[in-house]
Design a protein around this motif. Structure first.
Motif, PDB file in Angstrom:
ATOM      1  N   HIS A  31       0.893  -1.147   0.051  1.00 51.87           N
ATOM      2  CA  HIS A  31      -0.086  -0.147  -0.098  1.00 51.87           C
ATOM      3  C   HIS A  31       0.803   1.183   0.030  1.00 51.87           C
ATOM      4  CE1 HIS A  31      -2.167  -3.306   2.009  1.00 51.87           C
ATOM      5  NE2 HIS A  31      -3.316  -2.737   1.489  1.00 51.87           N
ATOM      6  N   HIS A  69      -7.391   3.707  -2.615  1.00 51.12           N
ATOM      7  CA  HIS A  69      -8.110   3.918  -1.402  1.00 51.12           C
ATOM      8  C   HIS A  69      -7.926   5.398  -0.836  1.00 51.12           C
ATOM      9  CE1 HIS A  69      -8.677  -0.394  -0.835  1.00 51.12           C
ATOM     10  NE2 HIS A  69      -7.140  -0.744  -1.301  1.00 51.12           N
ATOM     11  N   GLU A  79      -2.962  -0.034  -4.438  1.00 53.50           N
ATOM     12  CA  GLU A  79      -2.429  -1.330  -4.269  1.00 53.50           C
ATOM     13  C   GLU A  79      -2.828  -1.854  -5.518  1.00 53.50           C
ATOM     14  OE1 GLU A  79      -3.996  -4.224  -1.563  1.00 53.50           O
ATOM     15  OE2 GLU A  79      -5.439  -2.769  -1.031  1.00 53.50           O
ATOM     16  N   HIS A  86     -10.412  -7.954   1.095  1.00 54.17           N
ATOM     17  CA  HIS A  86      -9.720  -7.655   2.410  1.00 54.17           C
ATOM     18  C   HIS A  86      -9.953  -6.327   2.953  1.00 54.17           C
ATOM     19  CE1 HIS A  86      -6.342  -6.201  -0.439  1.00 54.17           C
ATOM     20  NE2 HIS A  86      -6.361  -5.176   0.440  1.00 54.17           N
ATOM     21  N   HIS A  88      -8.861  -2.853   5.967  1.00 51.32           N
ATOM     22  CA  HIS A  88      -7.676  -2.327   6.165  1.00 51.32           C
ATOM     23  C   HIS A  88      -7.982  -1.722   7.758  1.00 51.32           C
ATOM     24  CE1 HIS A  88      -7.499  -2.135   1.781  1.00 51.32           C
ATOM     25  NE2 HIS A  88      -6.274  -2.592   1.934  1.00 51.32           N
ATOM     26  N   GLU A  99      -3.331  -4.869   6.310  1.00 49.90           N
ATOM     27  CA  GLU A  99      -4.480  -5.618   5.762  1.00 49.90           C
ATOM     28  C   GLU A  99      -4.913  -6.636   6.780  1.00 49.90           C
ATOM     29  OE1 GLU A  99      -3.469  -7.539   2.043  1.00 49.90           O
ATOM     30  OE2 GLU A  99      -3.776  -5.427   1.314  1.00 49.90           O
TER      31      GLU A  99
HETATM   32 ZN   LIG Z   1      -5.012  -3.582   0.972  1.00 47.82          ZN
END
Ligand SMILES: [Zn+2]
Length: 134
Positions: A31, A69, A79, A86, A88, A99
């Motif tokens: 990330h 994000h 990412e 998933h 965060h 994550e």
């Molecule tokens: Zn992620």
């Protein structure tokens, strides 16, 4: 390095695209902000400008290679899209992104949506955290 992914996404392989893809592929760089990427490339001796980093990330995002994000209170993180869901955690002190996947949370969300008469279409969960005081 999976240059195939770039071609598959319809992107011609250029040096900046190749390098940025490679950096994001490394586990510990999973990330990153555009700034992080720019600085990382600079430190590894690459002459890739910040504007190029932004442009390439935008192209990757449009091509579905990268997920952006917009976490609160900071810059956007990018990412590679692994296709696997998933959630965060973001540390408000260090900006670190962690994550996680929790089956319990996933099930609970399904249950809550169902109680309101809905199926879940998608969700994103971000927990803002700070290091535990000892
Ligand atoms: Zn992620």
């Amino acid at each position: 390095m999976e240059t195939r992914n770039l071609r598959k996404a319809g992107l011609k392989i250029t040096h900046p695209r190749k390098r940025i893809f490679e950096v994001l592929e490394q586990k510990r760089n999973k990330h990153m902000t555009a700034d992080d990427l720019y600085r990382y490339l600079l430190e590894s001796g690459e002459d890739i400008g910040l504007a190029t980093v932004y442009r390439v990330l935008h192209q990757f995002e449009s091509a579905g290679l990268v997920v952006k994000h917009n976490f609160e209170g900071g810059q956007a993180f990018y990412e590679l899209d692994s296709g696997e869901h998933h959630d965060h955690m973001v540390c408000v002190e260090t900006g670190k992104v962690i994550e996680f996947v929790s089956e319990e949370i996933e099930e609970l969300q399904e249950k809550i949506a169902a109680e309101h008469g809905f199926d879940i279409e998608d969700h994103s969960l971000v927990i803002y955290v700070r290091p535990k005081r000892k």
